[in-house]
Design a protein around this motif. Structure first.
Motif, PDB file in Angstrom:
ATOM      1  N   THR A  97     -30.821 -15.416  18.988  1.00 21.99           N
ATOM      2  CA  THR A  97     -30.459 -16.325  17.906  1.00 21.99           C
ATOM      3  C   THR A  97     -30.676 -15.637  16.561  1.00 21.99           C
ATOM      4  O   THR A  97     -31.532 -14.763  16.405  1.00 21.99           O
ATOM      5  CB  THR A  97     -31.299 -17.614  17.956  1.00 21.99           C
ATOM      6  N   ARG A 130     -29.186 -15.857  12.015  1.00 19.49           N
ATOM      7  CA  ARG A 130     -28.654 -16.674  10.923  1.00 19.49           C
ATOM      8  C   ARG A 130     -27.788 -15.796  10.034  1.00 19.49           C
ATOM      9  O   ARG A 130     -28.177 -14.673   9.667  1.00 19.49           O
ATOM     10  CB  ARG A 130     -29.798 -17.273  10.097  1.00 19.49           C
ATOM     11  N   THR A 141     -26.328 -14.535   6.698  1.00 20.03           N
ATOM     12  CA  THR A 141     -26.961 -14.523   5.370  1.00 20.03           C
ATOM     13  C   THR A 141     -25.981 -14.374   4.214  1.00 20.03           C
ATOM     14  O   THR A 141     -26.342 -14.657   3.063  1.00 20.03           O
ATOM     15  CB  THR A 141     -28.001 -13.385   5.271  1.00 20.03           C
ATOM     16  N   THR A 174     -25.383 -20.312   8.438  1.00 14.48           N
ATOM     17  CA  THR A 174     -25.023 -20.829   9.764  1.00 14.48           C
ATOM     18  C   THR A 174     -25.923 -20.225  10.836  1.00 14.48           C
ATOM     19  O   THR A 174     -26.028 -18.998  10.942  1.00 14.48           O
ATOM     20  CB  THR A 174     -23.559 -20.491  10.098  1.00 14.48           C
ATOM     21  N   PRO A 175     -26.577 -21.047  11.668  1.00 13.01           N
ATOM     22  CA  PRO A 175     -27.313 -20.506  12.814  1.00 13.01           C
ATOM     23  C   PRO A 175     -26.315 -20.021  13.863  1.00 13.01           C
ATOM     24  O   PRO A 175     -25.316 -20.701  14.144  1.00 13.01           O
ATOM     25  CB  PRO A 175     -28.108 -21.709  13.340  1.00 13.01           C
ATOM     26  N   THR A 179     -21.350 -19.903  17.321  1.00 11.44           N
ATOM     27  CA  THR A 179     -22.086 -20.986  16.686  1.00 11.44           C
ATOM     28  C   THR A 179     -22.547 -21.947  17.756  1.00 11.44           C
ATOM     29  O   THR A 179     -22.221 -21.799  18.932  1.00 11.44           O
ATOM     30  CB  THR A 179     -21.181 -21.749  15.693  1.00 11.44           C
TER      31      THR A 179
END
Length: 363
Positions: free
Chosen positions: A257, A259, A261, A286-287, A359
């Motif tokens: 996982t 993110r 940036t 967005t993760p 996502t």
């Protein structure tokens, strides 16, 4: 056309049958849905692999097509005609089982002839068609032996000959190579593909082995929990899986996982930052979940990679492959040019161009 002799050719091509359609296929055992709305169209002559983990419903789907299990919903059609209420013998499909299912007290010739005998085919025609089928699987010289006198690979070829001798429009194979050793599996893959091309029947092949599916199929159907997750050519499935679970089954073993940036596709992962082309379509903040194959995670000198601790390492001929743990406990699978001691610190770089980014919606 497979010739039994120069003067008396014997036709082994399929008789009848064309497009196979599975329409909203459902199968329940009590309250448990093993198949939950399967829709699939298979064109005549295609080689289709049903791929997925144990319990995903692939063998159940095959048994429903064969007529060995009744549907609890949906339809099976051949050229627009519904066949799902027909008995297995009325469908005229050939079936190759994982266990071979040969009659141990019958010779190879009688095993192959069994389906024709049950159909009342004249003796002279049976002899010709059995000879042609045994020629195709290169076992004519073993015709008078019993199954127990043959190797596992030879027995599986007998099972294939028995399935194709009835001239089926559709051949169904349920993990036929799983009982063979690695060398025989490789040899039998080539045999099965060659036989498929020679007889022209449609083939549906169930497997949990992605290498088998990639090497054999025209299209691969990836299943999970009773539904189809993706359908595509081997290249499409290998290069562009559409979801994390499909990617995982196609060899993208590492799942991390992170993110996004910035708008350039930079992703922060376990304290390190990587520019990933696939992340450019996602907004900053967005993760995401990234999926990577072991050969696309390589150990590197210096900082800049994922900081990890080596857990396992093994030699596979041209390179070393291992697993390592990140600081947050995530396990990653990597490739190295030399052995790393277990417990050693390693910096692991990512092949950005070959990394998938998902996502939450696509994961």
């Amino acid at each position: 056309m497979i010739a039994h002799s120069a003067n008396n050719p014997v036709q082994l091509s399929p008789v009848g049958g064309g497009r196979l359609e599975l329409v909203d296929l459902q199968r329940e055992f009590g309250t448990y849905k093993v198949l939950d709305g399967i829709d699939l169209t298979v064109e005549r002559g295609e080689f289709i692999a049903l791929l997925g983990p144990s319990g995903c419903g692939k063998s159940t789907a095959l048994n429903c097509i064969a007529g060995l299990l009744p549907l609890t919903g949906g339809e099976i059609r051949v050229d627009g005609r519904a066949i799902h209420e027909l008995q297995p013998e009325q469908r005229g499909f050939g079936m190759v089982f994982q266990s071979y299912a040969l009659f141990p007290h019958m010779t190879i010739r009688k095993n192959v002839a069994f389906g024709l005998t049950m159909r009342g085919v004249p003796h002279a025609e049976i002899a010709e068609r059995v000879d042609a089928a045994l020629d195709l699987v290169r076992l004519k010289s073993q015709a008078d032996k019993l199954p127990g006198q043959l190797s596992g690979g030879q027995q599986q070829r007998v099972a294939i000959a028995r399935a194709i001798v009835i001239r089926p429009s559709l051949v169904l194979m349920d993990e036929p190579l799983s009982n063979l050793d690695a060398k025989l599996r490789l040899e039998m893959r080539a045999e099965i593909r060659a036989i498929h091309q020679a007889i022209g029947s449609t083939t549906i092949y169930v497997t949990h082995d992605q290498d088998e599916a990639l090497s054999l199929a025209d299209r691969i159907v990836v299943m999970s929990r009773g539904v189809i997750r993706q359908v595509g050519t081997p290249e499409e499935l290998y290069e562009r899986p559409v979801a994390v679970d499909v990617a995982d089954f196609m060899g993208f073993r590492t799942r991390i996982t992170g993110r996004v940036t910035d708008n350039a596709g930079t992703v922060e992962i376990a304290g390190a930052r990587f520019a990933l082309p696939a992340a450019r379509e996602h907004a900053p903040g967005t993760p995401v979940t990234i999926s990577v194959r072991p050969e696309d995670l390589q150990t590197m000198e210096g900082a800049g990679g994922l900081a990890a601790t080596v857990r396992t390492i093994e030699y596979r001929g041209r390179a070393w492959f291992g697993s390592a743990m990140l600081a947050d406990g995530t396990i990653v699978y990597f490739q190295a040019d030399s052995a790393y001691p277990v417990g050693a610190a390693a910096s692991i770089g990512i092949d950005a161009a070959r990394t998938l980014v998902f996502t939450g919606e696509s994961a």
